[in-house]
Design a protein around this motif. Sequence first.
Motif, mmCIF file in Angstrom:
data_model
loop_
_atom_site.group_PDB
_atom_site.id
_atom_site.type_symbol
_atom_site.label_atom_id
_atom_site.label_comp_id
_atom_site.label_asym_id
_atom_site.label_seq_id
_atom_site.Cartn_x
_atom_site.Cartn_y
_atom_site.Cartn_z
ATOM 1 N N SER A 50 0.723 -1.193 -0.014
ATOM 2 C CA SER A 50 0.034 0.125 0.027
ATOM 3 C C SER A 50 0.707 1.227 0.149
ATOM 4 O O SER A 50 0.615 2.353 -0.461
ATOM 5 C CB SER A 50 -0.961 -0.150 1.283
ATOM 6 O OG SER A 50 -1.749 -0.935 1.365
ATOM 7 N N GLN A 55 -6.558 0.790 -0.343
ATOM 8 C CA GLN A 55 -7.053 -0.404 0.545
ATOM 9 C C GLN A 55 -8.309 -0.088 1.316
ATOM 10 O O GLN A 55 -9.249 -0.840 1.248
ATOM 11 C CB GLN A 55 -5.814 -0.644 1.463
ATOM 12 C CG GLN A 55 -6.160 -1.987 1.973
ATOM 13 C CD GLN A 55 -4.749 -2.658 2.684
ATOM 14 O OE1 GLN A 55 -3.776 -1.972 2.927
ATOM 15 N NE2 GLN A 55 -4.836 -3.917 3.254
ATOM 16 N N ASP A 90 -5.819 -1.919 -4.748
ATOM 17 C CA ASP A 90 -5.305 -2.396 -3.427
ATOM 18 C C ASP A 90 -6.320 -3.225 -2.792
ATOM 19 O O ASP A 90 -7.277 -2.708 -2.257
ATOM 20 C CB ASP A 90 -4.739 -0.979 -2.650
ATOM 21 C CG ASP A 90 -3.895 -1.554 -1.675
ATOM 22 O OD1 ASP A 90 -3.856 -2.637 -1.540
ATOM 23 O OD2 ASP A 90 -3.244 -0.680 -1.045
ATOM 24 N N GLU A 91 -6.149 -4.628 -2.888
ATOM 25 C CA GLU A 91 -7.076 -5.414 -2.402
ATOM 26 C C GLU A 91 -8.480 -5.171 -2.644
ATOM 27 O O GLU A 91 -9.399 -5.118 -1.875
ATOM 28 C CB GLU A 91 -6.854 -5.649 -0.882
ATOM 29 C CG GLU A 91 -5.341 -6.001 -0.525
ATOM 30 C CD GLU A 91 -5.173 -6.432 0.907
ATOM 31 O OE1 GLU A 91 -6.095 -6.859 1.570
ATOM 32 O OE2 GLU A 91 -4.144 -6.271 1.683
#
Lengths: 330, 298, 326, 516
Positions: free
Chosen positions: D54, D96, D175-176
Amino acid sequence: MTLRIPRRGLAQALALIVILMVDRAVSPQFFNLHLQDGRLFGSVIDVLNRGTPVALLSLGMVLVIATGGIDLSVGAVMAIAGATAASLADTQPLPVVIAAALGVGLACGLWNGILVAVLRIQPIVATLILMVAGRGIAQLITEGRIVTFTSPDLVWIGNGAVLGLPMPIVIATGMLLVTAAVVRGTALGLLIEATGGNARASELSGVGTRAMILSVYVWCGLCASLAGVIAAADIMGADANNAGLWLELDAILAVVIGGTSLFGGRFSLVLAVAGALIIQAMNTGILLSGYPPELNLLVKAVVVLAVLLAQSPRLGDLSRFTARWRRTKP
Amino acid sequence: AELTVGFSQIGSESGWRAAETSVSKSEAAKRKVNLKIADAQQKQENQIKAIRSFIAQGVDAIFLAPVVASGWDAVLKEAKEAKIPVVLLDRDIDPSGKDLYLTAVTSDSVHEGEVAGEWLAKTVGGKACNVVELQGTVGASVATNRKKGFDAVIAKNANLKVVRSQTGDFTRAKGKEVMESFIKAENGGKSICAVYAHNDDMMVGAIQAMKEAGLKPGKDVLTVSIDAVPDIFKAIAAGEANATVELTPNMAGPALDAIIAYKDKGTTPPKWIQTESKLYTAADEPQKVYDSKKGLGY
Amino acid sequence: MRASTSIAITAFVLIAGFALCALQFPNIASTRVVANLLTDNAFLGIVAAGMTFVIISGGIDLSVGSVIGFTTVFVALAVERWGIPPLAAFALVLVLCALFGAAMGAVIHVFDLPPFIVTLAGMFLARGVSFLLSTESIPITAPIYSAVSDFAIRLPGGGRLTAVAIAMLAVLVLSAFLLHLTRFGANVYALGGSRAATALMGIPVGPMTVRIYMLSSVLAGFAGIVFSFYTAAGYSLSAVGVELDTIAAVVIGGTLLTGGQGSVIGTFLGVLIQGMIQTYINFDGTLSSWWTKIATGVLLFVFIALQQGLMALARRSSVKTVGART
Amino acid sequence: MYDSSASPASRPALLDVRGLTKSFGALTALQDVDFTLGEGEIHALLGENGAGKSTLIKVVTGVFARDAGTVRLAGQEIAPRSAGDALDAGIATVYQEVNLLPNLSVAQNLYLGRQPTRFGVVREAEMRRRAHALLLDYGLDIDVGAPLSSYSVAVQHITAIARAVDLSARVLILDEPTASLDRHEVEILFKVMRQLAARGIGIVFVSHFLDQVYEICDRVTVLRNGRQIGTRELADLPRLDLIRMMLGRELAETTGERAASQPETAREVCVSFKGFGKQGYLAPFDLELRRGEVVGLAGLLGSGRTETARLVFGAERADSGEATVGGKAVRLNSPRDGAGLGFGYCPEERKTEGIVADLTVRENIILALQARRGLHRPLSRREQDEIAMRYIRMLDIRPPDPERTIGLLSGGNQQKALLARWLATSPKLLVLDEPTRGIDVGAHAEIIRLVRELCDQGLALLVISSELDEIVTYSNRVIVLRDRAHVEELKGDAVEVSSILAAIAADVPAAQEVAS
Ligand SMILES: Nc1ncnc2c1ncn2[C@@H]1O[C@H](COP(=O)(O)OP(=O)(O)OP(=O)(O)O)[C@@H](O)[C@H]1O
Ligand SMILES: Nc1ncnc2c1ncn2[C@@H]1O[C@H](COP(=O)(O)OP(=O)(O)OP(=O)(O)O)[C@@H](O)[C@H]1O
Ligand SMILES: [Mg+2]
Ligand SMILES: [Mg+2]
C-alpha cells in the motif's frame, strides 16, 4: 535517519518559557518574589493564581473534549456555583457552602451529560442551552446584584495561603492530582480516549460509552463549580453577570494548546493546565506591558497563532521539505 | 386609561444596571403605569428588535436605554410613524436622531469624568501625582466618555499624570487582576498616588488588590470612581476609598412624569433632562447613604 | 433518514411554535411581525448561510461576529472620514474580508490546525483591528443609507419587506443554489464526509478549504454591511457573540457539526426559530434579565428536544422501509 | 525472452518506478524498489502484511512524498503531489481502505469532481442515470440516490472500483479490491479488468488470494520488508515458489483435513437463540452454538450474515425471541451485554467499527479486556505489556512494537490486532465477520490453525467468510442465508463447497444470473 524524541509537551514547555521570557523583558521585576502577610507575592505568583479558574475549567474540559464533545456552559456553571456559595456563605458553615456549590455544579454537569449521552443532542448546542440559561439562573439567585459576603472561611479559600502559596493554587494543584488519580489511576482515561477516538468501535468492544460521556460532563461541571467558588471567594462576592464570562473559550483554547484534538482521543491533563498557564502568562504580560488596552486582542491573536503554529506537525514537514528542496536544487 | 410603556433595557451587566431596572419598576408601579421591560442582553440588534415588537404591540410610549449612540434612526423613525413617543434613558444618541425622540433623561458621562478629575486635582493640590486608570470595556461609550472627561482635567493639571491605563471590563474580578499588575509594575505600588476607576465595581476589586499588597487604599493611595453603588460607601466609611460620583439609577421617574404630562396635558418636556452627577466623599455620611441605597436592588 | 425529512420536521416545529405564540399574543400573527422577523434577522441569516458551508465541510468559523464588527467600523470610517464612496467602500471591505477568510483557510489547511482555534484567533484579530480603527460608534450619514433603509415593499397588514430582508432572501437562494446544485457544493459535503477520502478522490482539498472560509468571511462582511444599514452606524463592539447564535441557528436547522450533512433551507428555518424565541420573549415583556436568559434556554431546549424526538420517530419508521427495500 | 506477441515484459513500459524509497521516521517502509508495468498488463503486487504494498501505491500516486526514486509514466517523469495530480496524469486508484464518502449518494461518489453539468448546475438526473447504468455492469441494481452508508462494505467497494475504472485513462491500481467481494462479484471484476487490459490500460492488482492472482495476472512483483524480491512471469512460477518468495520461508501446510465431525450433541451448548430476530433487519431464527464447535455463515452479499452476527453479539437489539445461556434467558440489548456474557465480536468494517486509530497497538489489544474488567480494576502497565506482546508474537503483528499507533499499521496487521483484542478476553463465544480479510497467506494459515486450537479448548465460534473454502475447512456446521433469513443448515459431510453453493443458488436473483 531521525531518532524518535519524546515530542509531547516539548512545544508547550517551550511556548511557556518563551512567553515568560517576553514577560520578563516587558517587566524587569517579573520574577521578583517576596513574602507579604505570609503569602508569596510577585508576578509569577499572579500568573499561577489568576490562571487557576481557567486551569480548573480546562481540567474538566480536556476530558469532555477527549470524548469528542465540548462544554460551552462552564462559564455559566462558575457563575451559578459562585452565586450559590456567596448567598450561603454568611449563614452556613464552610463545608455546607462548598458542598452546595459543588452539588450544583454536579447537577449542571449531569444535565449536560444527559442531553449529550442520552438524548444525543450535539454537544455544542446541548451545552449552549445551559450557557444561556445558566447565567440567568445565577442572576436569579443574586437578583442581578453582586452578592457580597464576609465569612472569613470562604474568603480564605480565595485569599488565604498555605506555606506561602495562595489557596487557589493549592486547590488547583490538588484538583489536578485528584483528576489524574481518578483518570489515570483507573481505566477511565483509556476508556475515555477510546470513546473519543472511535465511539462505535469502543462500544462494540464493550465499553460503556454513554457512561463515559456522562461522567466527563459531570466532572467538568464539578471542576467549573470549584472554579466558580474560587472566583467568588477571590472578590468576596458573587458577580453573576460577569463571573466566568467567555472563560469557556479560554478553557477550550487551553486544552487545544495542550495538544488535545477537538475531534477527541488522546488527552493530557498536565498539558491542558500548561495551556491555561500559557494563556495567563500572556494576559499578565499584557497587563504589565502598559500597552493601551485596544491592543490586547491583537496581541492575543498573534500569540495564540504563534503557539499553535509552533506545535503544528506540518511545520516539521515544511522545514524538511524546504531542506530537501534546497538539496535537490542544482 | 392606564398607560403601557415598553422599556428596552440594555441588560444586567452590573449591579447599577440591576438597580436601574428595579427602580424603574417601582417608579412605574407608583404611577400605575404598566411597564414592559425587554432585556437586550447587551446587544443593539436585540434592542432594535424589542422596539419593533413594542411598535407592533402598540404601546403608548417607549423608553430606550441605548447601548450605543449611533444606529437608531431607522427604528425610531418607525416609532415616530406609529406616533409612539420615545424617551431615552441614561444615555443620549447621536444628534442626527434629535427630532426622533421626545426627551432624554441622562447624565453626562464626560461630565462625570470631569467631576472625578476635578476632585482629584483639588485633593492633590500642587503635588506631583501618578494616577493609574481602570478603564471600562474597550469600546463602550461610557468608558470612552468617562476617560475623555477625566483626561481633560488631567491635561489642565501638569502635576497629574496617568501612568498606566488598562481595561478592567467594568468587573470586580478584572479590576482586581489589573490592579495587581499595576502594583507590580509600579514598584510595588509605591509610586502610585491615586486610582481612577470608570466604575465602583472595579474600584472595589482594586481596593482588595491594594490591601493584599500591603498598601493602604484611601490613605497611601487616593481613590475616585463613578456610579455610587452601595458597596463603595461601605469602603468610604471604612476609610478605604475616597470619592465616588453618583449616577442615579432613577432615570425612569422623571421620564414617566414627562410622558404622563405629555399624554394628559400635551406638555412637551425639554429635550434634555439632565440628572445630577453628585460627588460623595467621607464627608457625606457614607454609612447612611449605604443604608438608604442597600434596598434599591444594586 | 433523508435530508428532506429533517427539514420538514424543523419546519413543522417552527410553524407549531409560531401558532402557539400567536395563540397567546394574537398580534404576533401579523405580516408586520413576520416581516420584522426577516428584517431583524437579516444579518444573522446571511452569516448563517456562510456558516452552513463551513460546518457542512466539517469546520467552524468563530470569527464571523468580529468580522461583522470590523466591517461596520471600516465602512463607517471609509464613508464618513476617508470620503470613499459607499459602493467602493463595500467592494473594498468585501475584498479585505475575502483575504482574511482565505488566510484562515490557508492556515487551517497548510498547518493542519483545528478550525476552531484558527478562527478563534481570527475572532480576536478582527475585533482587535476594529478597536484600533475606532472605539467610538460612528454614525453613517451617506444618503444611500437613508435611501436603502427607507426602501421597503409594503405588505398588506402593515408589514414592510425591507431591503435588508430582501438581501438576506437573495443570499439564501444563491447559497442554496451553490450548495445543492453545483460541483462546489458537492465538494463541500465531500469534505465534511471525510477530508482524507476527498483528497484521495482527487479533489483539491486545500483550495476548497480556502474557498469555503473565504465564502464565510465574505458573507460575514456582507452581513456587516447589512448590519451597518440596519443601524446606520459603525461600532467596534457590534455583533459580539453572534458567532454562537449563528452556529446555534445552523445546528438547529439540522446541520451536523461533525460535517457532511445539512442544508441552507434548514439554516433559514433555524434562524427563524431563534428569531421566534426572541420575539416571543419581547412580546411577553414581563421577564427580567435573568428570566429572559432562562426562558431563552428553556425554549431552545424545547425546540431541540421536540425536533430530536420527531427525528427519532421518523428514523424508527424509516428502518422499516429500508427493510422493505431488499 | 518470451513470445513477443504475448509477453508482457516486451510491451512498452507504461509505468516505470526506479529506486523508490520511503521511510516513516525510523521505519523504512520501502527501500530502493523497482517496478515496471507494461501496457495492457495486469501485474500482481504481492507480499506479506506490512511488506509495503500500500505504501508503494501511495508513494507512486503522490499521497505520500517519496524520499528518493523516480516514477515515469509512458517515458515522462512525473511527481504527483496529491491523488488529484495522479488522476490528472491518468493513474486511477482504489486504495486499500475504501475511500469514499459515506454521507454522499452513490451517484455523487461515482462522479465527484466530474459531475455532468449544464451552466454550472449539476444534472442530477443525468448523473443518476449514468451511475445506475455504470453499476449495472457490475451486477448491482441499486438506488444510486441513496447515501453510500446505507449499503454494505461490498457495495461500497464495488462503487470505489467502478469509479476508478471509469476514471482510469492509462493505469488502474487496485489495492485488495476483492477482499470483501464474493466469487460472483470477483468474476465480474475480472471480466472488466480483462476488457481494460485489452484496451491497453495497465493494471496493478494487490491481493492475498493466490488463486485470483494466478487467474488474472500476467506478472507478479513480490515485496518483503519494503524490498523488492523479484518480478516473475506467473505462467512459469510454481505456487510454492511464489509463497517462498513472499514469506522468505516454507509455509507450514495446515490445510487439508477437515474439522473433526464429532456428534454435536456431545458438546455442551454455549448459547441458544429461539425465534431471535428484528423486524426489517433479519427474520427470526433459531440457533444453537456449542462449545468447541465452529459454525459458518454463508450467503450472498446482503443476505444477512453481518446482521446475524450483530444480533448474536447484541450490537443490534432483537425485537423478538430470546437468547438463553445455560438454560437461563439473558439480556442481550447492547454490546456491553454481549461482552459481559463472554462473547466477542470482530466486525467486518475494520476502520469504522474496529480499530481506535489514535491509540497504540497495546491499548487496542487490551481494550475489550479492560472494558470487561471495569474501571476500578485497571490492568497494570506490566500486565498490558505482557498481554500485548503475547499476542503480537502469537499473531506475528508487524512491526512488533506495542507502542505504535495502530492507525499507522498496515491493513492486515490491524486486522490481527483486532483479533487479539478479543482473544485477550478469553471469550466463550467469538463472532468473526470476515476475520481473514486482507490477511496474507502465511498469517491466514496461522489464523485458521488458531481458530481450530481455540475450538479444541472449548470456544464456540461463529464465522462469516466470503471464502467458501475457508468456511468448509473449519466449520462443523454451515448456516446458509438468503434475503435476510436463515434458510438452510448443513452439517457433517454435507459441509462442502458444492452443497453450500447449491443452497445459496437455490434462488439467485435474475440479474446476477445474467451477469454470470
Ligand atoms: N502513515 C504511516 N506512518 C507510519 N508508518 C506507516 C504509515 N503507513 C504505513 N506504515 C508502515 O509501513 C509499513 C508498510 O505498510 P503497508 O500498508 O504498505 O503494508 P501492506 O504491504 O499494504 O500490508 P497489508 O497487506 O497488510 O495491507 C508497515 O510497517 C506500516 O506500519
Ligand atoms: N447486491 C446488492 N444489491 C442491493 N443491495 C445490496 C446488495 N448487497 C448488499 N446490499 C445492501 O447492503 C446492506 C448491508 O448488507 P449486509 O451487511 O447485510 O451484507 P452481508 O450479508 O453481511 O454480506 P457481507 O458480509 O458480504 O457484506 C443491505 O441494506 C443490503 O440491502
Ligand atoms: Mg495494504
Ligand atoms: Mg457483511
